[in-house]
Design an enzyme around this catalytic site. Sequence first.
Site, PDB file in Angstrom:
ATOM      1  N   HIS A 283      -9.762  -2.497   3.915  1.00 26.94           N
ATOM      2  CA  HIS A 283      -9.203  -1.381   4.686  1.00 26.94           C
ATOM      3  C   HIS A 283      -9.892  -0.065   4.372  1.00 26.94           C
ATOM      4  CE1 HIS A 283      -6.448   0.289   1.520  1.00 26.94           C
ATOM      5  NE2 HIS A 283      -6.304  -0.963   1.142  1.00 26.94           N
ATOM      6  N   ASP A 295      -8.653   1.703  -4.247  1.00 25.85           N
ATOM      7  CA  ASP A 295      -7.777   1.119  -3.225  1.00 25.85           C
ATOM      8  C   ASP A 295      -7.921   1.877  -1.916  1.00 25.85           C
ATOM      9  OD1 ASP A 295      -5.825  -0.257  -1.884  1.00 25.85           O
ATOM     10  OD2 ASP A 295      -4.161   0.785  -2.836  1.00 25.85           O
ATOM     11  N   GLU A 327      -3.882   0.192   6.927  1.00 28.87           N
ATOM     12  CA  GLU A 327      -3.335  -0.832   6.022  1.00 28.87           C
ATOM     13  C   GLU A 327      -2.212  -0.263   5.186  1.00 28.87           C
ATOM     14  OE1 GLU A 327      -3.033  -3.277   2.254  1.00 28.87           O
ATOM     15  OE2 GLU A 327      -3.387  -1.128   2.557  1.00 28.87           O
ATOM     16  N   GLU A 328      -2.413   0.948   4.690  1.00 29.65           N
ATOM     17  CA  GLU A 328      -1.421   1.542   3.796  1.00 29.65           C
ATOM     18  C   GLU A 328      -0.124   1.905   4.514  1.00 29.65           C
ATOM     19  OE1 GLU A 328      -1.688   1.315   0.797  1.00 29.65           O
ATOM     20  OE2 GLU A 328      -3.735   1.624   0.084  1.00 29.65           O
ATOM     21  N   ASP A 356      -9.462  -6.482  -1.236  1.00 31.48           N
ATOM     22  CA  ASP A 356      -8.698  -5.258  -1.437  1.00 31.48           C
ATOM     23  C   ASP A 356      -8.567  -4.996  -2.941  1.00 31.48           C
ATOM     24  OD1 ASP A 356      -6.981  -3.111  -1.251  1.00 31.48           O
ATOM     25  OD2 ASP A 356      -5.452  -4.146  -0.086  1.00 31.48           O
ATOM     26  N   HIS A 450      -2.360   4.329  -6.137  1.00 34.66           N
ATOM     27  CA  HIS A 450      -1.677   5.210  -5.189  1.00 34.66           C
ATOM     28  C   HIS A 450      -1.392   6.593  -5.775  1.00 34.66           C
ATOM     29  CE1 HIS A 450      -0.142   1.755  -2.389  1.00 34.66           C
ATOM     30  NE2 HIS A 450      -1.456   1.887  -2.400  1.00 34.66           N
TER      31      HIS A 450
END
Length: 510
Positions: A283, A295, A327-328, A356, A450
């Site tokens: 992604h 990520d 994606e997130e 990923d 994140h």
Amino acid sequence: MAPRRLWPCTVLLTALGAVTASELQKPLTSQQGPLVADSAFAKSLVDTDKLQDSIKIDNLLDRAKDLFEIAQLSEPEFGHPTRVIGSKGHAGTLDYVYSALEGLGDYYTLSKQPFPAVMGKVYESRLVIGHDVPESASPMSLTPPTANKEPVYARLVLVANDGCEASDYSSDVAENIAFILRGTCPFGTKSQLAGKAGAVAAIVYNTDSGELSGTLGTPVPEHVATFGLSGKDAAPVLEKLKAGKVVDSIAYIDSEVNQIQTTNIIAQTVEGDPDNCVMLGGHSDSVSEGPGINDDGSGSLTLLEVATQLTNFSVNNCVRFAWWAGEEEGLLGSDYYVDVLPLEENLKIRLFMDYDMMGSPNFAYQIYNATNAANPVGSEELRELYVDWYTSQGLNFTFIPFDGRSDYDAFIRNGIPGGGIATGAEGIKTKEEEVMFGGKAGEWYDPCYHQLCDDIGNVNSTAWLVNTKLIAHSVATFAVSFKDFPERSKTTALAASEQPRRYHGRYLIL
């Protein structure tokens, strides 16, 4: 080392309009017209060892530096680097990937697939139950705000059963806050039913003591402002409600949910059997909280590097690379791609490989435990390819759940074999894994998962290089032959995965 390309930081990708089913019958149409491979210089058939040898960590790290600079384009709006969909950082990422692929000449046909995406932001929230402010209270993703974005004052009303039927919501729910047990149906269904019953807000509490953070999924008008609550914080409240006591509450959420346009990027080799494609994806977006260099910068840049090095070889089967957007926000890009894919095009994809988070700092070499018993036949054969490669390199590995947390989900739900590898997110490394992989037990695999610190210092070069070589091996293997790999059929294409789905992307959904 390949020369580094300059990318135009001010260019924003423009939505091209909806992609129709008829267009997808030729799913990889070039914006420049049909591309013809130059046959003047014959290339040797791709060899896994040679393709792996072409992978250099310096190239990957140079690309990571470029990506972080792109993420910084979002600082004026967000106050920090990010590549979340709808940001200049994400638009720049798409431009960077597409420009790099264009620079590879006529080896690939390229396409952009625009699609509508939903993104939500929670600016502020607060939940008070009685005289307590539970620490575990967390607004659900894609929750609407409370009325007028102001606090609402009401009493809690216990919803019967799991809150999955309209009959579970008594008339007392109207103008009050629904208190709902997790389970059986999606959070979005519970919020919608609460809204239909007239609730001013909803709280979904966990079935165990742990915290509960999830998503309401696709917005509907009946959704109400919804919190998740740990079972630990819910227990004393539940006891009072079952005893017939009144529990007053204050709920407040200031949020917005918007629909935007974003874009998938697809690149397919001109050569190779177009009816037998090996497909892989990562992604292109990050969360809003940070630049997302691990990520999934590590995965999306790995795809770009493998795609670059593959141009030195010929292939027997077509190879299709994908960079998914959204994606997130809940696997939006990959869901859209598969959902609009005609059956005849679905059948041309022999397998899908998801990549990923390839370089987590406190890494473990993780393989999705994709079995044929629970997933489309062929998933287990792909799993064993990863097992065999790690074993041949003398490396340890571990299996992780194949539970819908990344972009493989839409593929296996539509009969396409799938699998992949990862290096770990917010999970805790065990003592056993510390012995197997090094690092530090008791800490997250990616301590910056994140977060703002997911920057160029947040990738482990050893893990990233090892996994990029494995990805090159996976591409080379199936680009040469699908010998002994299960055939696709209409029956298998229509057979959904039997794998239980508690997640849709990073979010719990039920």
